[in-house]
Design a protein around this motif. Structure first.
Motif, PDB file in Angstrom:
ATOM      1  N   ALA A 143       0.839  -1.199   0.000  1.00  0.00           N
ATOM      2  CA  ALA A 143       0.000   0.000   0.000  1.00  0.00           C
ATOM      3  C   ALA A 143       0.874   1.248   0.000  1.00  0.00           C
ATOM      4  N   GLY A 144       1.967   1.200   0.744  1.00  0.00           N
ATOM      5  CA  GLY A 144       2.908   2.315   0.733  1.00  0.00           C
ATOM      6  C   GLY A 144       3.524   2.522  -0.636  1.00  0.00           C
ATOM      7  N   VAL A 145       3.897   1.427  -1.289  1.00  0.00           N
ATOM      8  CA  VAL A 145       4.456   1.508  -2.642  1.00  0.00           C
ATOM      9  C   VAL A 145       3.443   2.125  -3.606  1.00  0.00           C
ATOM     10  N   ASN A 146       2.182   1.729  -3.474  1.00  0.00           N
ATOM     11  CA  ASN A 146       1.149   2.241  -4.376  1.00  0.00           C
ATOM     12  C   ASN A 146       0.976   3.751  -4.243  1.00  0.00           C
ATOM     13  N   LEU A 147       0.888   4.235  -3.010  1.00  0.00           N
ATOM     14  CA  LEU A 147       0.703   5.669  -2.804  1.00  0.00           C
ATOM     15  C   LEU A 147       1.970   6.442  -3.156  1.00  0.00           C
ATOM     16  N   PHE A 148       3.118   5.879  -2.829  1.00  0.00           N
ATOM     17  CA  PHE A 148       4.384   6.504  -3.218  1.00  0.00           C
ATOM     18  C   PHE A 148       4.444   6.683  -4.729  1.00  0.00           C
ATOM     19  N   SER A 149       4.106   5.637  -5.471  1.00  0.00           N
ATOM     20  CA  SER A 149       4.192   5.686  -6.935  1.00  0.00           C
ATOM     21  C   SER A 149       3.208   6.692  -7.516  1.00  0.00           C
ATOM     22  N   SER A 150       1.974   6.678  -7.027  1.00  0.00           N
ATOM     23  CA  SER A 150       0.959   7.602  -7.530  1.00  0.00           C
ATOM     24  C   SER A 150       1.338   9.057  -7.251  1.00  0.00           C
ATOM     25  N   THR A 151       1.889   9.302  -6.080  1.00  0.00           N
ATOM     26  CA  THR A 151       2.306  10.666  -5.738  1.00  0.00           C
ATOM     27  C   THR A 151       3.510  11.081  -6.564  1.00  0.00           C
ATOM     28  N   LEU A 152       4.458  10.175  -6.741  1.00  0.00           N
ATOM     29  CA  LEU A 152       5.642  10.481  -7.541  1.00  0.00           C
ATOM     30  C   LEU A 152       5.257  10.779  -8.987  1.00  0.00           C
ATOM     31  N   GLN A 153       4.269  10.076  -9.512  1.00  0.00           N
ATOM     32  CA  GLN A 153       3.789  10.377 -10.866  1.00  0.00           C
ATOM     33  C   GLN A 153       3.366  11.835 -10.981  1.00  0.00           C
ATOM     34  N   ARG A 154       2.727  12.335  -9.969  1.00  0.00           N
ATOM     35  CA  ARG A 154       2.246  13.723 -10.003  1.00  0.00           C
ATOM     36  C   ARG A 154       3.398  14.716  -9.862  1.00  0.00           C
ATOM     37  N   GLU A 155       4.406  14.379  -9.094  1.00  0.00           N
ATOM     38  CA  GLU A 155       5.570  15.257  -8.973  1.00  0.00           C
ATOM     39  C   GLU A 155       6.372  15.322 -10.270  1.00  0.00           C
ATOM     40  N   LEU A 156       6.324  14.239 -11.053  1.00  0.00           N
ATOM     41  CA  LEU A 156       7.135  14.149 -12.271  1.00  0.00           C
ATOM     42  C   LEU A 156       6.326  14.331 -13.548  1.00  0.00           C
ATOM     43  N   LYS A 157       5.071  14.767 -13.439  1.00  0.00           N
ATOM     44  CA  LYS A 157       4.180  14.768 -14.604  1.00  0.00           C
ATOM     45  C   LYS A 157       4.648  15.684 -15.719  1.00  0.00           C
ATOM     46  N   SER A 158       5.438  16.699 -15.422  1.00  0.00           N
ATOM     47  CA  SER A 158       5.912  17.624 -16.459  1.00  0.00           C
ATOM     48  C   SER A 158       7.332  17.307 -16.900  1.00  0.00           C
ATOM     49  N   THR A 159       7.806  16.122 -16.571  1.00  0.00           N
ATOM     50  CA  THR A 159       9.177  15.726 -16.909  1.00  0.00           C
ATOM     51  C   THR A 159       9.157  14.546 -17.886  1.00  0.00           C
ATOM     52  N   PRO A 160      10.310  14.195 -18.467  1.00  0.00           N
ATOM     53  CA  PRO A 160      10.367  13.044 -19.370  1.00  0.00           C
ATOM     54  C   PRO A 160      10.545  11.713 -18.645  1.00  0.00           C
TER      55      PRO A 160
END
Length: 261
Positions: free
Chosen positions: A159-176
């Motif tokens: 569950a921690g991995v899932n939320l970490f990944s989803s949040t990281l996607q949002r932090e990196l959404k404007s990057t390659p």
């Protein structure tokens, strides 16, 4: 979020937990797509045959040892070159009631399943951003979305991995740099076999006649999603609706964030 496709030909793909099961299948599929692979597991000896078969590298790393994880990215890139794709696949699971788990079991679950993938990302993603390319695949579990008795430590860390990944996607959404979160149900691996020794898990599987996925099928679907630059993959796909329902609060927050950004 924007998809960032990747051509795996001559790309350097690092796979943790690659000595068997899903990890070995992912390594074979990535190599079949033209990638150079570095296989990671606790003991390099267990990787040698597969590394030789795939003309890749074997790297010994115990993900439950933070000191070893701290040097991993430097050592791998110094040996095999810049990492284009990191597949965080390694995992640890002991089934049974939580009150019977030892302190060592708790620590190993957290350090292997949760700390190590985050730390590898922390080390590698700044390099990917500097190089203006890169993908990370987080192999996680549908179990991280639902509460299942006798798998508490595994599910909590996933569950921690899932939320970490989803949040990281949002932090990196404007990057390659792309983050692909993979949520898996039962897969025919040694971990599943061991889990079935728990009476509750075995009874559930027998009652509902669950049929595990093959590692080859999982690897094919994961690598295809990686190449397309997708952000999420749920297998079996029938669980996708359940997992999407869990995302509703995050989607509402995404809409709210658009008003302030």
């Amino acid at each position: 979020m924007k998809c960032t496709p990747i051509d795996l030909k001559q790309r350097h793909v690092v796979i943790t937990g690659a000595s068997r099961g899903i990890g070995a299948a992912l390594a074979r599929e990535a190599a079949a797509q033209g990638a150079r692979v570095t296989l990671v597991a606790r003991k390099a000896e267990s990787l040698q045959d597969l590394a030789q078969e795939l003309d890749g590298y074997a790297y010994a790393l115990d993900l439950s040892m933070p000191a070893a994880v701290a040097a991993a990215i430097d050592e791998i890139e110094n040996t095999a070159g810049p990492i284009d794709v990191l597949i965080n696949n390694a995992a640890f699971n002991e089934t049974g009631p939580f009150i019977k788990r030892s302190e060592a079991s708790l620590r190993t679950h957290v350090e292997t399943n949760f700390y190590a993938p985050m730390e590898l990302c922390r080390q590698l993603i700044p390099r990917m951003l500097e190089r203006q390319r890169g993908s990370v695949v987080m192999i996680s579990s549908i179990g991280g979305e639902i509460a299942i008795a006798n798998t508490l430590l595994y599910n909590a860390t996933k569950a921690g991995v899932n939320l970490f990944s989803s949040t990281l996607q949002r932090e990196l959404k404007s990057t390659p740099v792309n983050i692909l979160l993979v949520l898996l149900g039962a897969v025919d691996t040694d971990m599943l076999t061991a889990g079935m020794k728990d009476p509750l898990i075995a009874a559930f599987s027998k009652k509902f006649k669950t049929k595990p996925l093959t590692t080859e099928y999982v690897a094919e679907k994961v690598i295809a999603a990686l190449k397309k630059g997708e952000h999420s993959l749920v297998l079996p796909s029938g669980y996708a609706l359940l997992c999407n329902l869990r995302k509703i609060p995050t989607w509402f927050n995404d809409m709210a964030m658009k008003r302030v950004l």
